[in-house]
Design a protein around this motif. Structure first.
Motif, mmCIF file in Angstrom:
data_model
loop_
_atom_site.group_PDB
_atom_site.id
_atom_site.type_symbol
_atom_site.label_atom_id
_atom_site.label_comp_id
_atom_site.label_asym_id
_atom_site.label_seq_id
_atom_site.Cartn_x
_atom_site.Cartn_y
_atom_site.Cartn_z
ATOM 1 N N ILE A 1 0.844 -1.192 0.000
ATOM 2 C CA ILE A 1 0.000 0.000 0.000
ATOM 3 C C ILE A 1 0.883 1.247 0.000
ATOM 4 O O ILE A 1 1.671 1.450 0.929
ATOM 5 C CB ILE A 1 -0.926 0.016 1.236
ATOM 6 N N ALA A 2 0.745 2.049 -1.040
ATOM 7 C CA ALA A 2 1.455 3.332 -1.093
ATOM 8 C C ALA A 2 0.739 4.304 -0.159
ATOM 9 O O ALA A 2 -0.491 4.411 -0.194
ATOM 10 C CB ALA A 2 1.478 3.875 -2.512
ATOM 11 N N ILE A 3 1.521 4.964 0.701
ATOM 12 C CA ILE A 3 0.925 5.957 1.587
ATOM 13 C C ILE A 3 1.530 7.324 1.306
ATOM 14 O O ILE A 3 2.671 7.443 0.867
ATOM 15 C CB ILE A 3 1.056 5.594 3.087
ATOM 16 N N SER A 4 0.731 8.324 1.572
ATOM 17 C CA SER A 4 1.130 9.710 1.363
ATOM 18 C C SER A 4 0.764 10.503 2.616
ATOM 19 O O SER A 4 -0.364 10.414 3.102
ATOM 20 C CB SER A 4 0.396 10.270 0.149
ATOM 21 N N ILE A 5 1.741 11.243 3.130
ATOM 22 C CA ILE A 5 1.526 12.084 4.302
ATOM 23 C C ILE A 5 1.918 13.497 3.899
ATOM 24 O O ILE A 5 3.059 13.741 3.515
ATOM 25 C CB ILE A 5 2.384 11.618 5.497
ATOM 26 N N ASN A 6 0.975 14.433 3.969
ATOM 27 C CA ASN A 6 1.307 15.798 3.603
ATOM 28 C C ASN A 6 0.592 16.828 4.466
ATOM 29 O O ASN A 6 0.460 17.985 4.087
ATOM 30 C CB ASN A 6 1.026 16.067 2.117
ATOM 31 N N LYS A 7 0.168 16.397 5.647
ATOM 32 C CA LYS A 7 -0.599 17.301 6.490
ATOM 33 C C LYS A 7 -0.475 16.903 7.950
ATOM 34 O O LYS A 7 -0.404 15.719 8.277
ATOM 35 C CB LYS A 7 -2.069 17.239 6.059
ATOM 36 N N VAL A 8 -0.442 17.897 8.813
ATOM 37 C CA VAL A 8 -0.515 17.682 10.256
ATOM 38 C C VAL A 8 -1.960 17.946 10.652
ATOM 39 O O VAL A 8 -2.582 18.894 10.169
ATOM 40 C CB VAL A 8 0.432 18.641 11.008
ATOM 41 N N SER A 9 -2.501 17.098 11.524
ATOM 42 C CA SER A 9 -3.868 17.281 11.970
ATOM 43 C C SER A 9 -3.942 16.982 13.461
ATOM 44 O O SER A 9 -2.926 16.711 14.098
ATOM 45 C CB SER A 9 -4.820 16.386 11.166
ATOM 46 N N THR A 10 -5.144 17.013 13.997
ATOM 47 C CA THR A 10 -5.322 16.863 15.439
ATOM 48 C C THR A 10 -6.663 16.220 15.766
ATOM 49 O O THR A 10 -7.591 16.286 14.960
ATOM 50 C CB THR A 10 -5.212 18.239 16.124
ATOM 51 N N PHE A 11 -6.723 15.612 16.944
ATOM 52 C CA PHE A 11 -7.981 15.058 17.428
ATOM 53 C C PHE A 11 -8.679 16.026 18.395
ATOM 54 O O PHE A 11 -9.671 15.678 19.013
ATOM 55 C CB PHE A 11 -7.770 13.704 18.115
#
Length: 172
Positions: free
Chosen positions: A65-75
């Motif tokens: 599975i190719a994954i892409s991370i380009n954002k910081v987020s929060t709960f």
């Protein structure tokens, strides 16, 4: 014993993520950066052997599975947890769903949100400062997940690998 099912990114990606975690995540020394596929659950030895068989079957039928991370987020406001958002794909949802059938103990506490935690257990002031700072960073991470791991928690709180399941590998 407590178990969980996670996917670890590759070592270079773990190193990059740990550059944030070592400052902001009190669980930094307890578990490497990971994508939780099934949150912690209790199981005895007999149940784990049954799950290992099922996890081998799931791995056999899964492609990398190719994954892409380009954002910081929060709960927030639920918790002051900050994470790197893994762009959701149907493959990730299917993989997690396969680990939440009647064959597996434990119910989902939360909806599946593909992410890798980088900060948690922050005070409100720490949260505001850290999130404000990290959210301005340009994060562009690409990786391929080609395995997942059944992990268990030791008495000292550290999580360690029980067994690794490589995607597409023919298990007997």
């Amino acid at each position: 014993m407590k178990y969980g099912i996670v996917a670890f990114p590759t070592k270079p990606v773990q190193d990059e993520i740990n550059s944030y975690r070592k400052r902001y995540d009190p669980h930094y020394a307890l578990v490497p950066p990971h994508l939780t596929l099934k949150e912690e659950f209790e199981a005895n030895d007999q149940k784990i052997e049954e799950l290992v068989t099922e996890l081998k079957h799931i791995a056999n039928q899964t492609d990398p599975i190719a994954i892409s991370i380009n954002k910081v987020s929060t709960f927030a406001p639920v918790t002051n947890t900050i994470y790197l958002k893994v762009e959701p794909t149907q493959q990730l949802y299917d993989l997690s769903d396969n680990m939440h059938t009647e064959k597996f103990p434990g119910e989902r506490t939360y909806s599946f949100v593909p992410h890798i935690t980088i900060a948690q257990e922050l005070t409100d002031d720490e949260y505001s400062d850290v999130y404000g700072s990290i959210s301005m960073k340009d994060i562009q991470i690409r990786d391929t997940i080609d395995r997942f791991n059944l992990v268990y928690q030791l008495d000292n709180g550290i999580w360690t690998v029980y067994e690794t399941f490589v995607f597409g590998k023919e298990y007997v």
